[in-house]
Design an enzyme around this catalytic site. Structure first.
Site, PDB file in Angstrom:
ATOM      1  N   SER A 120      44.898   5.770  91.989  1.00 10.99           N
ATOM      2  CA  SER A 120      44.120   6.019  90.776  1.00 10.99           C
ATOM      3  C   SER A 120      44.169   7.715  90.765  1.00 10.99           C
ATOM      4  CB  SER A 120      42.653   5.497  91.137  1.00 10.99           C
ATOM      5  OG  SER A 120      42.009   5.635  89.896  1.00 10.99           O
ATOM      6  N   LYS A 172      19.948   7.678  75.647  1.00 12.60           N
ATOM      7  CA  LYS A 172      19.747   8.796  76.618  1.00 12.60           C
ATOM      8  C   LYS A 172      19.364   8.057  77.946  1.00 12.60           C
ATOM      9  CE  LYS A 172      18.656  12.947  77.957  1.00 12.60           C
ATOM     10  NZ  LYS A 172      20.005  13.702  78.154  1.00 12.60           N
TER      11      LYS A 172
END
Length: 300
Positions: A120, A172
Site C-alpha cells: 500500500s 459535518k
C-alpha cells in the site's frame, strides 16, 4: 537564632542553585554528546541508506523526509537506498515522502529495497524511485485506499448512553461513532476514497511506465510476493539490501565496492531524551485517540 536561620536559608539557596545548574547541565550534555550526523562504513563517496520502517505517520515519516532532503544536498552521498519495511499508513505523509524522493532524484539516483512488507503506502513511495528491488518473499502491492471507523450505536443504546450533536451541515459529523452512516455520507466518503485511489493508480502507472488501464486489473487491494510483483512489472529486480546498494552505486558510477552511510543513532541518553520520549509518546497517543477517521494507504 536569627544567625542560625540565615545559615539555613543560605544552604537552601545554594542547594537549589546547584540542582538547577545540574539539571540544565544534563540538558546540555544530552544535546551535545553521543549524537553524530552519520555512521560510515568505508571511505570516500557513499551510498546513503534511509529506513522507512513501520506504519507511516507524521512521527515516523517526517524524519525520513528530513534525511532525504539533507542528503540531497550532501555531495559525499552519491546515491540513496530507501529500505522499506512498511504496510503503508496515512495518505498525506506517504505523498510527502514520495515527493521527497522525487526531489532527490533531480540530483542523484534512488533505489528502494523492499524488506518483509512494502505494501500500500509502502509500495506508493517505492514508485518514486529509479529502481525497485524486492526479495522473492516480500509482501507488496495492496494498491488501494481505505477509510474506516467504528460505530457503537447498539452498545450505547444498551447502556443508555447517547450523544447530542449540533452541526452546521448534514455531513459535518461524518464518521460519528454514535450512529449508523447515512447514504449521503457514504456517497461522499466513497467519492473521497475513489479520488485518492485514482491518484494512487496514476502514481503506479507513472512510476512503472504503464498505462492506467494496465494497472487497474491488479489495483484491487491484492497483495503479491516479490516474485509475483516482478513478473507483473511492479518491481525491477529481485534481491536484498546488499543488491540494492550495489545497484545504486552502479547508477551513480561508483564501482562495485561502495561505502555505505546511515544516520547515526544516539548511543548515550540524557534526562532530556527520557522526558522527550515520554512526552512525545503521550502526545502521539492523545493525537491518535482524539482524531477522527483517517484516509489511509494501508495493508491490513
Amino acid at each position: 537564632m536569627a544567625k542560625k536561620r540565615d545559615v539555613i536559608v543560605a544552604v537552601v539557596i545554594v542547594a537549589s542553585f546547584v540542582l538547577v545548574v545540574g539539571f540544565f547541565g544534563l540538558m546540555m550534555i544530552g544535546l551535545y554528546s553521543g549524537d553524530g550526523e552519520m555512521s560510515f562504513s568505508g571511505f570516500g563517496d557513499a551510498v546513503g541508506v534511509v529506513e522507512m520502517f513501520g506504519v507511516m505517520t507524521e512521527a515516523s515519516g517526517r524524519p525520513v523526509i528530513d534525511q532525504l532532503d539533507h542528503w540531497r544536498d550532501n555531495h559525499s552521498v552519491r546515491a540513496i537506498v530507501i529500505h522499506v519495511n512498511s504496510p503503508g499508513g496515512e495518505v498525506a505523509i506517504s505523498q510527502e515522502i514520495y515527493d521527497a524522493i522525487l526531489r532527490v532524484r533531480e540530483d542523484k539516483p534512488v533505489v528502494v529495497s523492499m524488506a518483509g512488507v512494502a505494501a500500500s503506502g509502502g509500495y506508493y513511495i517505492s514508485c518514486a524511485a529509479d529502481k525497485v528491488v524486492a526479495n522473492p518473499g516480500t509482501l507488496t502491492g495492496s494498491i488501494g485506499v481505505i477509510f474506516s471507523f467504528h460505530t457503537f450505536k447498539d452498545l450505547m443504546e444498551k447502556w443508555g448512553i447517547s450523544t447530542e450533536t449540533i452541526k452546521s451541515g448534514d455531513l459535518k459529523d461524518v464518521g460519528s461513532f454514535s450512529r449508523d452512516m447515512t447514504e449521503k455520507e457514504e456517497l461522499m466518503l466513497r467519492s473521497v476514497v475513489m479520488d485518492t485511489y485514482e491518484q494512487f493508480v496514476g502514481v503506479v502507472a507513472e512510476g512503472r511506465s504503464m498505462e492506467k488501464e494496465e494497472v487497474y486489473p491488479f489495483a484491487d487491494g491484492s497483495i503479491f510476493t516479490g516474485l509475483q510483483a516482478y513478473n507483473l512489472g511492479l518491481v525491477d529486480t529481485l534481491g536484498g539490501l546488499n543488491e540494492a546498494v550495489l545497484l545504486a552505486a552502479e547508477l551513480a558510477d561508483m564501482g562495485n565496492e561502495p561505502s555505505v552511510v546511515r544516520p547515526r543513532k544516539r548511543e548515550q541518553y540524557s534526562l532530556m531524551d527520557m522526558i522527550s520520549t515520554a512526552v512525545g509518546g503521550l502526545g502521539e497517543k492523545v493525537e491518535n485517540s482524539v482524531s477522527g477517521p483517517r484516509l489511509m494507504f494501508l495493508y491490513r
